[in-house]
Design a protein around this motif. Structure first.
Motif, PDB file in Angstrom:
ATOM      1  N   GLY A   1      -2.870  24.517  33.769  1.00 55.19           N
ATOM      2  CA  GLY A   1      -2.347  24.820  35.112  1.00 55.19           C
ATOM      3  C   GLY A   1      -1.781  23.574  35.784  1.00 55.19           C
ATOM      4  N   THR A   2      -0.628  23.745  36.408  1.00 53.07           N
ATOM      5  CA  THR A   2      -0.015  22.607  37.105  1.00 53.07           C
ATOM      6  C   THR A   2      -0.895  22.206  38.286  1.00 53.07           C
ATOM      7  OG1 THR A   2       2.176  21.832  37.787  1.00 53.07           O
ATOM      8  CG2 THR A   2       1.386  23.806  38.874  1.00 53.07           C
ATOM      9  N   MET A   3      -0.934  20.926  38.610  1.00 53.54           N
ATOM     10  CA  MET A   3      -1.795  20.461  39.716  1.00 53.54           C
ATOM     11  C   MET A   3      -1.080  19.415  40.538  1.00 53.54           C
ATOM     12  SD  MET A   3      -5.496  20.046  37.996  1.00 53.54           S
ATOM     13  CE  MET A   3      -6.013  21.094  36.645  1.00 53.54           C
TER      14      MET A   3
ATOM     15  N   LEU B   1       6.942  27.201  45.148  1.00 52.67           N
ATOM     16  CA  LEU B   1       7.540  28.082  46.159  1.00 52.67           C
ATOM     17  C   LEU B   1       6.580  28.307  47.329  1.00 52.67           C
ATOM     18  CD1 LEU B   1       8.733  30.768  43.593  1.00 52.67           C
ATOM     19  CD2 LEU B   1      10.131  28.945  44.532  1.00 52.67           C
ATOM     20  N   PHE B   2       5.490  27.535  47.355  1.00 51.97           N
ATOM     21  CA  PHE B   2       4.523  27.652  48.451  1.00 51.97           C
ATOM     22  C   PHE B   2       5.054  26.913  49.687  1.00 51.97           C
ATOM     23  CE2 PHE B   2       1.701  28.011  44.731  1.00 51.97           C
ATOM     24  CZ  PHE B   2       1.068  29.193  45.056  1.00 51.97           C
ATOM     25  N   PRO B   3       4.497  27.246  50.866  1.00 53.07           N
ATOM     26  CA  PRO B   3       4.870  26.452  52.040  1.00 53.07           C
ATOM     27  C   PRO B   3       4.525  24.987  51.771  1.00 53.07           C
ATOM     28  CG  PRO B   3       3.405  28.285  52.628  1.00 53.07           C
ATOM     29  CD  PRO B   3       3.473  28.248  51.146  1.00 53.07           C
TER      30      PRO B   3
ATOM     31  N   SER C   1       7.399  29.205  37.862  1.00 52.77           N
ATOM     32  CA  SER C   1       7.511  29.218  39.322  1.00 52.77           C
ATOM     33  C   SER C   1       6.192  29.751  39.860  1.00 52.77           C
ATOM     34  CB  SER C   1       8.687  30.086  39.781  1.00 52.77           C
ATOM     35  OG  SER C   1       8.615  31.376  39.209  1.00 52.77           O
ATOM     36  N   SER C   2       5.781  29.217  41.002  1.00 47.98           N
ATOM     37  CA  SER C   2       4.558  29.754  41.612  1.00 47.98           C
ATOM     38  C   SER C   2       4.716  29.685  43.109  1.00 47.98           C
ATOM     39  CB  SER C   2       3.329  28.951  41.171  1.00 47.98           C
ATOM     40  OG  SER C   2       3.443  27.600  41.554  1.00 47.98           O
ATOM     41  N   GLY C   3       4.246  30.728  43.790  1.00 45.89           N
ATOM     42  CA  GLY C   3       4.359  30.697  45.242  1.00 45.89           C
ATOM     43  C   GLY C   3       4.410  32.069  45.836  1.00 45.89           C
TER      44      GLY C   3
ATOM     45  N   GLU D   1     -11.021  34.009  41.682  1.00 41.99           N
ATOM     46  CA  GLU D   1     -11.965  32.927  41.358  1.00 41.99           C
ATOM     47  C   GLU D   1     -11.266  31.574  41.250  1.00 41.99           C
ATOM     48  OE1 GLU D   1     -11.325  35.688  39.649  1.00 41.99           O
ATOM     49  OE2 GLU D   1     -13.057  36.398  38.511  1.00 41.99           O
ATOM     50  N   ASN D   2      -9.939  31.609  41.131  1.00 40.20           N
ATOM     51  CA  ASN D   2      -9.200  30.421  40.704  1.00 40.20           C
ATOM     52  C   ASN D   2      -9.242  29.262  41.691  1.00 40.20           C
ATOM     53  OD1 ASN D   2      -7.152  31.747  42.509  1.00 40.20           O
ATOM     54  ND2 ASN D   2      -5.895  30.071  41.826  1.00 40.20           N
ATOM     55  N   GLY D   3      -8.986  28.070  41.158  1.00 43.46           N
ATOM     56  CA  GLY D   3      -8.830  26.889  41.998  1.00 43.46           C
ATOM     57  C   GLY D   3      -7.409  26.837  42.511  1.00 43.46           C
ATOM     58  N   GLY D   4      -7.237  26.446  43.781  1.00 45.57           N
ATOM     59  CA  GLY D   4      -5.891  26.360  44.354  1.00 45.57           C
ATOM     60  C   GLY D   4      -5.557  27.595  45.166  1.00 45.57           C
ATOM     61  N   ALA D   5      -4.262  27.912  45.232  1.00 46.03           N
ATOM     62  CA  ALA D   5      -3.800  29.006  46.088  1.00 46.03           C
ATOM     63  C   ALA D   5      -4.344  30.341  45.581  1.00 46.03           C
ATOM     64  CB  ALA D   5      -2.280  29.026  46.106  1.00 46.03           C
TER      65      ALA D   5
ATOM     66  N   GLY E   1      -5.722  34.159  34.138  1.00 47.28           N
ATOM     67  CA  GLY E   1      -6.604  33.039  34.473  1.00 47.28           C
ATOM     68  C   GLY E   1      -7.332  33.299  35.771  1.00 47.28           C
ATOM     69  N   GLY E   2      -7.990  32.234  36.206  1.00 53.46           N
ATOM     70  CA  GLY E   2      -8.868  32.348  37.361  1.00 53.46           C
ATOM     71  C   GLY E   2     -10.268  32.447  36.805  1.00 53.46           C
ATOM     72  N   GLY E   3     -10.947  31.306  36.678  1.00 46.36           N
ATOM     73  CA  GLY E   3     -12.320  31.323  36.199  1.00 46.36           C
ATOM     74  C   GLY E   3     -12.487  31.116  34.702  1.00 46.36           C
TER      75      GLY E   3
ATOM     76  N   THR F   1      -9.686  16.934  50.343  1.00 52.07           N
ATOM     77  CA  THR F   1     -10.126  18.149  49.633  1.00 52.07           C
ATOM     78  C   THR F   1      -9.522  18.157  48.240  1.00 52.07           C
ATOM     79  OG1 THR F   1      -8.241  19.421  50.471  1.00 52.07           O
ATOM     80  CG2 THR F   1     -10.311  19.590  51.705  1.00 52.07           C
ATOM     81  N   ILE F   2     -10.146  18.938  47.353  1.00 52.72           N
ATOM     82  CA  ILE F   2      -9.585  19.140  46.023  1.00 52.72           C
ATOM     83  C   ILE F   2      -9.710  20.628  45.672  1.00 52.72           C
ATOM     84  CG2 ILE F   2     -11.768  18.442  44.870  1.00 52.72           C
ATOM     85  CD1 ILE F   2      -9.890  17.425  42.537  1.00 52.72           C
ATOM     86  N   SER F   3      -8.621  21.199  45.173  1.00 52.39           N
ATOM     87  CA  SER F   3      -8.649  22.588  44.726  1.00 52.39           C
ATOM     88  C   SER F   3      -9.589  22.691  43.528  1.00 52.39           C
ATOM     89  CB  SER F   3      -7.247  23.029  44.287  1.00 52.39           C
ATOM     90  OG  SER F   3      -6.396  23.115  45.383  1.00 52.39           O
ATOM     91  N   VAL F   4     -10.483  23.654  43.596  1.00 49.57           N
ATOM     92  CA  VAL F   4     -11.465  23.858  42.523  1.00 49.57           C
ATOM     93  C   VAL F   4     -11.794  25.345  42.482  1.00 49.57           C
ATOM     94  CG1 VAL F   4     -13.901  23.487  41.925  1.00 49.57           C
ATOM     95  CG2 VAL F   4     -12.510  21.547  42.581  1.00 49.57           C
ATOM     96  N   GLY F   5     -11.892  25.897  41.274  1.00 49.34           N
ATOM     97  CA  GLY F   5     -12.230  27.312  41.133  1.00 49.34           C
ATOM     98  C   GLY F   5     -13.722  27.510  40.898  1.00 49.34           C
ATOM     99  N   GLN F   6     -14.140  28.775  40.968  1.00 52.02           N
ATOM    100  CA  GLN F   6     -15.568  29.068  40.785  1.00 52.02           C
ATOM    101  C   GLN F   6     -16.057  28.706  39.392  1.00 52.02           C
ATOM    102  OE1 GLN F   6     -15.575  33.214  41.923  1.00 52.02           O
ATOM    103  NE2 GLN F   6     -15.948  32.720  44.065  1.00 52.02           N
TER     104      GLN F   6
HETATM  105  C1  LIG Z   1      -6.663  20.452  41.595  1.00 47.89           C
HETATM  106  C2  LIG Z   1      -5.761  21.648  41.424  1.00 47.89           C
HETATM  107  C3  LIG Z   1      -4.462  21.578  41.911  1.00 47.89           C
HETATM  108  C4  LIG Z   1      -3.610  22.680  41.754  1.00 47.89           C
HETATM  109  N1  LIG Z   1      -2.317  22.563  42.193  1.00 47.89           N
HETATM  110  C5  LIG Z   1      -1.457  23.593  41.982  1.00 47.89           C
HETATM  111  C6  LIG Z   1      -0.095  23.485  42.364  1.00 47.89           C
HETATM  112  O1  LIG Z   1       0.361  22.476  42.903  1.00 47.89           O
HETATM  113  N2  LIG Z   1       0.725  24.560  42.119  1.00 47.89           N
HETATM  114  C7  LIG Z   1       0.262  25.689  41.508  1.00 47.89           C
HETATM  115  O2  LIG Z   1       1.035  26.609  41.270  1.00 47.89           O
HETATM  116  N3  LIG Z   1      -1.034  25.823  41.143  1.00 47.89           N
HETATM  117  C8  LIG Z   1      -1.881  24.797  41.356  1.00 47.89           C
HETATM  118  N4  LIG Z   1      -3.190  24.914  40.953  1.00 47.89           N
HETATM  119  C9  LIG Z   1      -3.634  26.144  40.259  1.00 47.89           C
HETATM  120  C10 LIG Z   1      -3.627  25.954  38.736  1.00 47.89           C
HETATM  121  O3  LIG Z   1      -2.337  25.657  38.267  1.00 47.89           O
HETATM  122  C11 LIG Z   1      -4.155  27.219  38.006  1.00 47.89           C
HETATM  123  O4  LIG Z   1      -3.339  28.339  38.297  1.00 47.89           O
HETATM  124  C12 LIG Z   1      -5.595  27.537  38.399  1.00 47.89           C
HETATM  125  O5  LIG Z   1      -6.337  26.360  38.512  1.00 47.89           O
HETATM  126  C13 LIG Z   1      -6.252  28.457  37.357  1.00 47.89           C
HETATM  127  O6  LIG Z   1      -7.534  28.862  37.762  1.00 47.89           O
HETATM  128  P1  LIG Z   1      -8.904  28.035  37.406  1.00 47.89           P
HETATM  129  O7  LIG Z   1      -8.881  26.871  38.347  1.00 47.89           O
HETATM  130  O8  LIG Z   1      -9.949  28.997  37.706  1.00 47.89           O
HETATM  131  O9  LIG Z   1      -8.819  27.633  35.976  1.00 47.89           O
HETATM  132  C14 LIG Z   1      -4.069  23.844  41.117  1.00 47.89           C
HETATM  133  C15 LIG Z   1      -5.381  23.897  40.655  1.00 47.89           C
HETATM  134  C16 LIG Z   1      -6.223  22.830  40.790  1.00 47.89           C
HETATM  135  C17 LIG Z   1      -7.626  22.930  40.246  1.00 47.89           C
END
Ligand SMILES: Cc1cc2nc3c(=O)[nH]c(=O)nc-3n(C[C@H](O)[C@H](O)[C@H](O)COP(=O)(O)O)c2cc1C
Length: 323
Positions: A19-21, A74-76, A100-102, A147-151, A177-179, A284-289
């Motif tokens: 997943g892109t981050m 494509l997110f805000p 693409s994501s958004g 469950e996913n991390g991020g949006a 995905g997601g989890g 903060t940091i995006s993190v999933g369950q």
């Molecule tokens: C630290 C972090 C940053 C992320 N940043 C982006 C982002 O910039 N754009 C995006 O489309 N998804 C982003 N994501 C979501 C991931 O690309 C992926 O879809 C998601 O992490 C998958 O779920 P999981 O975390 O449960 O494995 C991010 C996820 C993490 C954990």
């Protein structure tokens, strides 16, 4: 085993998309994911100018001959993003996979997403968005459950329902995905109809992920209950690790603080400082369950090996119990 339309079309050994981050998907990290046999995805929004982005693409190409792709955001965003500029570079540098994501399918960009033999994957969180992207010509759909991390979007559908709902309704391949943090998760996603998985959170805890060791240590100790949703009041819900900054943002949102105050607390610059300097309460940091299922830190190649090994073991156990 686990050869699918996704692995074939993308030319990857394992059915895993990294997943892109934002702030983290550097050339080195993305190349490491691709070298591990998965698809790494650069986060184009990390680079403010065309030249900086071009340098990142060139660097990634110098680090791996294996396939990698580019995510278009494509997110805000706090700064205006002109994805057509990134597309110029993508075409000039011969990148063949775009994700693409958004919030909205990128209608105006569609002809360019698919030109020059590129594969267009659209990542979303609901069937209606997936159908829209397919109607515009998306080659594959990635769906990530709540469950996913991020949006996380606004529909709040868990992976167990979302993946089969989307896979059952579409003819194009679905990445789920997601989890997904281990081999069990991969097999589960396949059982639900996915032809590959997307992994974000598990890949935070690999040697190559460019976050500070203090943060990695804190996340290894985190449980599945240690994530929260922030920025829902701004229409940009994100699942993040529950630390002091996340709690402050939640408090501000609960008391209807001004947009300015919330955005200031949730600033990407603070997050970057936390990633780099290791003060785990700085941003903060995006993190999933799925963070609750991660107990070790290894090179990404080893993590992928573990996931695939466990997936095979799970499949053979299932064969035994179902025979
Ligand atoms: C630290 C972090 C940053 C992320 N940043 C982006 C982002 O910039 N754009 C995006 O489309 N998804 C982003 N994501 C979501 C991931 O690309 C992926 O879809 C998601 O992490 C998958 O779920 P999981 O975390 O449960 O494995 C991010 C996820 C993490 C954990």
């Amino acid at each position: 085993m686990f050869k699918t339309r996704v692995t074939e079309k993308l030319g990857i050994e394992f059915p895993i998309i990294g997943g892109t981050m934002m702030h983290l998907s550097t050339p080195e990290y993305v190349a490491a994911i691709s070298e591990a046999g998965c698809l790494g995805l650069l986060a184009s929004a990390m680079w403010k100018t065309k030249d900086e982005f071009r340098a990142a693409v060139k660097k990634t190409k110098s680090l791996t001959k294996k396939p990698f792709g580019v995510n278009l955001n494509l997110f805000p965003a706090m700064r205006p993003i002109d994805n057509s500029e990134y597309l110029d570079v993508i075409d000039e540098e011969g990148v063949k996979v775009i994700e693409s994501s958004g919030h909205k399918a990128p209608e105006e960009l569609v002809p360019r997403l698919k030109s020059n033999g590129k594969t267009w994957i659209h990542k979303c969180v609901g069937l209606r968005y997936a159908k829209k992207a397919v109607s515009l010509g998306a080659d594959m759909i990635t769906v990530v459950g709540f469950e996913n991390g991020g949006a996380t979007g606004v529909l709040d559908i868990g992976s167990f329902v979302l993946i089969p709902a989307v896979a059952g309704a579409l003819k194009v391949p679905v990445i789920g995905g997601g989890g997904v943090s281990n081999g069990r998760g991969l097999v589960a996603a396949f059982a639900l109809g996915a032809e590959a998985v997307i992994i974000g959170t598990r890949f935070l805890l690999v040697d190559e992920c460019p976050i500070h060791p203090n943060l990695k240590k804190a996340l290894i100790e985190a449980q599945e209950t240690d994530t929260v949703l922030v920025m829902r009041t701004l229409g940009n819900t994100h699942r993040v690790w529950k630390n002091k900054v996340a709690e402050t943002i939640m408090e501000l949102e609960a008391k209807h603080a001004t947009l300015q105050d919330i955005v200031a607390a949730a600033s990407g610059q603070k997050d970057k400082t936390m990633f780099e300097k290791g003060d785990v309460q700085a941003g903060t940091i995006s993190v999933g369950q799925g963070v609750g299922l991660i107990h070790d830190l290894k090179p990404v190649k080893e993590v992928v090996k573990d996931i695939m090994k466990e997936a095979k073991e799970v499949v053979s156990q299932l064969e035994k119990v179902s025979s």
